[in-house]
Enzyme design. Structure first.
Site, PDB file in Angstrom:
ATOM      1  N   SER A  24       0.820  -1.219   0.000  1.00  0.00           N
ATOM      2  CA  SER A  24       0.000   0.000   0.000  1.00  0.00           C
ATOM      3  C   SER A  24       0.848   1.260   0.000  1.00  0.00           C
ATOM      4  CB  SER A  24      -0.915   0.002   1.228  1.00  0.00           C
ATOM      5  OG  SER A  24      -0.142   0.023   2.415  1.00  0.00           O
ATOM      6  N   ASN A 111      -1.196  -1.711  13.533  1.00  0.00           N
ATOM      7  CA  ASN A 111      -2.645  -1.530  13.695  1.00  0.00           C
ATOM      8  C   ASN A 111      -2.970  -0.221  14.418  1.00  0.00           C
ATOM      9  OD1 ASN A 111      -2.655  -4.056  12.577  1.00  0.00           O
ATOM     10  ND2 ASN A 111      -3.575  -5.098  14.334  1.00  0.00           N
ATOM     11  N   THR A 156     -40.608  26.330  -7.233  1.00  0.00           N
ATOM     12  CA  THR A 156     -40.876  25.009  -6.694  1.00  0.00           C
ATOM     13  C   THR A 156     -41.237  24.126  -7.884  1.00  0.00           C
ATOM     14  OG1 THR A 156     -43.250  25.374  -6.329  1.00  0.00           O
ATOM     15  CG2 THR A 156     -41.756  25.954  -4.522  1.00  0.00           C
ATOM     16  N   HIS A 157     -40.810  22.882  -7.864  1.00  0.00           N
ATOM     17  CA  HIS A 157     -41.031  21.963  -8.985  1.00  0.00           C
ATOM     18  C   HIS A 157     -40.435  22.514 -10.288  1.00  0.00           C
ATOM     19  CE1 HIS A 157     -43.900  19.751  -6.436  1.00  0.00           C
ATOM     20  NE2 HIS A 157     -44.342  20.945  -6.082  1.00  0.00           N
ATOM     21  N   SER A 278     -16.699  24.130 -26.886  1.00  0.00           N
ATOM     22  CA  SER A 278     -17.008  22.897 -27.605  1.00  0.00           C
ATOM     23  C   SER A 278     -15.987  22.680 -28.711  1.00  0.00           C
ATOM     24  CB  SER A 278     -18.419  22.981 -28.200  1.00  0.00           C
ATOM     25  OG  SER A 278     -18.620  21.972 -29.170  1.00  0.00           O
ATOM     26  N   LYS A 284     -20.320  27.819 -28.352  1.00  0.00           N
ATOM     27  CA  LYS A 284     -20.667  27.295 -27.037  1.00  0.00           C
ATOM     28  C   LYS A 284     -19.745  27.817 -25.938  1.00  0.00           C
ATOM     29  CE  LYS A 284     -23.215  24.563 -25.989  1.00  0.00           C
ATOM     30  NZ  LYS A 284     -23.024  23.108 -26.023  1.00  0.00           N
ATOM     31  N   ASN A 286     -19.658  26.446 -22.121  1.00  0.00           N
ATOM     32  CA  ASN A 286     -20.279  25.467 -21.229  1.00  0.00           C
ATOM     33  C   ASN A 286     -19.865  25.682 -19.773  1.00  0.00           C
ATOM     34  OD1 ASN A 286     -21.344  24.168 -23.530  1.00  0.00           O
ATOM     35  ND2 ASN A 286     -19.452  22.989 -23.794  1.00  0.00           N
ATOM     36  N   GLU A 291     -20.755  21.631 -13.755  1.00  0.00           N
ATOM     37  CA  GLU A 291     -21.112  20.249 -14.066  1.00  0.00           C
ATOM     38  C   GLU A 291     -20.175  19.260 -13.381  1.00  0.00           C
ATOM     39  OE1 GLU A 291     -21.223  20.118 -18.317  1.00  0.00           O
ATOM     40  OE2 GLU A 291     -22.928  21.496 -18.441  1.00  0.00           O
ATOM     41  N   TYR A 318      -8.417  -5.639  13.811  1.00  0.00           N
ATOM     42  CA  TYR A 318      -7.952  -5.265  12.477  1.00  0.00           C
ATOM     43  C   TYR A 318      -8.053  -6.416  11.499  1.00  0.00           C
ATOM     44  CZ  TYR A 318      -5.280  -3.371   8.647  1.00  0.00           C
ATOM     45  OH  TYR A 318      -4.920  -2.926   7.407  1.00  0.00           O
ATOM     46  N   GLN A 323      -7.519  -2.036   4.456  1.00  0.00           N
ATOM     47  CA  GLN A 323      -6.414  -1.328   3.810  1.00  0.00           C
ATOM     48  C   GLN A 323      -6.921  -0.295   2.806  1.00  0.00           C
ATOM     49  OE1 GLN A 323      -2.400  -3.056   3.143  1.00  0.00           O
ATOM     50  NE2 GLN A 323      -3.013  -3.086   1.012  1.00  0.00           N
ATOM     51  N   LYS A 326      -7.880   4.166   3.358  1.00  0.00           N
ATOM     52  CA  LYS A 326      -7.108   5.385   3.145  1.00  0.00           C
ATOM     53  C   LYS A 326      -7.362   5.997   1.774  1.00  0.00           C
ATOM     54  CE  LYS A 326      -3.672   2.820   4.473  1.00  0.00           C
ATOM     55  NZ  LYS A 326      -4.487   1.852   5.229  1.00  0.00           N
TER      56      LYS A 326
END
Length: 462
Positions: A24, A111, A156-157, A278, A284, A286, A291, A318, A323, A326
């Site tokens: 690791s 540990n 709303t909605h 784009s 464009k 964007n 996003e 443990y 592992q 992290k």
């Protein structure tokens, strides 16, 4: 197998594929500074129980500081048999100072070591995230105060509902972030509990002064059960849930702005620095910054789910399944760090198109105000609501805007309409009626700003 910390029991080397899977170091090297800090504190504790001399302690501490400098400068060389950050640091310490390095691990296990490292790491990153969130809230408050006079449709909605102040919309997200910061503070309390001195699972057999050890690492408390201490990953699960919820709040904020910056709405313009183009359509621009924030919100929740599913069926203490904890923690922090910085830049630089906001207001959004008008004339709300609906229906049948209905037409619907009815067709009057705490009137919005500023000043000192 002499090169392994655990090699005395084994006569053959592990399978190569298992070694790759087991290693690791390329992930947990992120913990190098925390691992060294914990080891320095532990070395000092060993002196108090006569397991190290002061000279050995000094050599160990000097060696560990040299190793930290190598990591800081990018000159530390990871070797093939360095399974993890603990192995790598101990191996390098032995190369630098020889025999005293082999005494450092007495009574300690990887540990309790890794649990301590992760808490030290997360504690400092929570502080950083808090700072970034406060900066985002502060920028939001500054805009809210400057642009408090701008009205826009509230939804709303995703349908036009009632007029509100633009600042009221801004503050709606600031309050969510305020709650996120409050939750972060609570998480930090539970992160700030030291597991070091728990050994592999049974505790430390050399009567280490854990209270003194905790104080030296600036932990507020220490764990009281060694088995729980080495198996506990609740603090990571809590952080990942917090990150997920914060990600949801940021995603909803981004979604609103994506809609508001579309040509169909045009309420705001995202600065070019936070937009992209784009490869096919030259016209464009964007809102990719927004996003990406919206998309990352989903990924953060995935990390929370991953850890929870890993932990749910594990037996006590443990297990190597843990592992992967992290990588989820590191990635969640890095993603949140990025989106908070980008979000602050977006809100700081976006252009508010006041005329578009005003143009988005439409008179049917004042239909509720018709009912409120009648309530002020003494009618029960349900009856007033019904009459307001009749007014709307009459205007639709007549194919005229609500404000074009004559006094006689209104009077034919209800005798409670008077000559003062025309004041309803004023958007400023509409928002100003919401004077109660939490409303969209100017006074209420300014009070919100002051409350958040007061909270920020108090929070910065915690």
């Amino acid at each position: 197998m002499a090169d392994k910390l655990w090699g005395g029991r084994f006569s053959t080397s592990p399978n190569q594929e298992l070694e790759k899977l087991n290693s690791s170091i390329n992930i947990d090297k992120e913990l190098y500074a925390e691992d060294i800090a914990g080891s320095i504190a532990y070395a000092k504790s060993l002196v108090t129980v006569n397991l190290l001399t002061e000279e050995e302690r000094d050599r160990i501490c000097d060696g560990l500081n040299c190793i930290k400098k190598e990591w800081d400068e990018g000159s530390f060389i990871i070797k093939k048999d360095d399974e993890d950050i603990h192995t790598a640091n101990e191996r390098r310490l032995k190369e630098l100072i020889g025999e005293p390095a082999t005494k450092l691990h007495v009574g300690r296990s990887r540990n309790d070591q890794v649990a301590t490292d992760m808490k030290l790491w997360l504690r400092s990153r929570l502080t950083e995230l808090k700072s970034l969130m406060l900066e985002l809230i502060n920028v939001t408050l500054e805009r809210s105060a400057e642009e408090v006079g701008v009205l826009m449709p509230g939804y709303t909605h995703l349908q036009r509902a009632q007029p509100v102040r633009w600042s009221h919309w801004l503050l709606s997200h600031a309050w969510s972030l305020k709650n996120d910061v409050d939750r972060l503070q609570e998480i930090k309390k539970r992160v700030n509990i030291m597991p070091l001195g728990s050994g592999a699972l049974a505790g430390n057999p050399f009567n280490i002064d854990r209270k003194l050890l905790a104080a030296s690492l600036n932990f507020a408390e220490l764990t009281h059960n060694s088995m729980q201490a080495v198996s506990d990953r609740d603090f990571i699960a809590e952080f990942l849930f917090w990150a997920s919820l914060t990600g949801v709040h940021m995603s909803r904020w981004a979604e609103d702005l994506i809609i508001f910056c579309s040509k169909e709405f045009g309420y705001v313009t995202i600065d070019e620095a936070f937009s992209t183009g784009s490869s096919l359509m030259p016209q464009k621009r964007n809102p990719d910054s927004l996003e990406l924030i919206r998309g990352i919100g989903g990924g953060l929740f995935g990390k929370c789910c991953s850890l929870m599913m890993t932990m749910k069926g594990l037996p006590s203490t443990y297990n190597k399944d843990m592992q992967g904890d992290k990588s989820e923690m590191f990635a969640a922090f890095q993603k949140l760090q990025s989106i908070l910085k980008v979000a602050t830049g977006v809100i700081k630089t976006l252009k508010l198109n006041e005329e578009k906001c005003q143009g988005g207001l439409s008179v049917e959004m004042l239909a509720t105000d018709i009912a409120y008008y009648l309530v002020r004339k003494g009618l029960p709300f349900r009856k007033a609501h019904h009459i307001a609906g009749q007014v709307v229906a009459h205007a639709e049948k007549s194919n005229v805007p609500l404000q074009s209905l004559s006094y006689n037409e209104l009077k034919s619907i209800s005798e409670h309409f008077s000559n003062d009815f025309s004041k309803i067709w004023n958007y400023e009057n509409s928002v100003e009626q919401y004077q109660a705490i939490g409303g969209t009137s100017k006074r209420s919005v300014l009070n919100q700003i002051e409350e958040l500023k007061k909270w920020m000043n108090e929070t910065r000192t915690l």
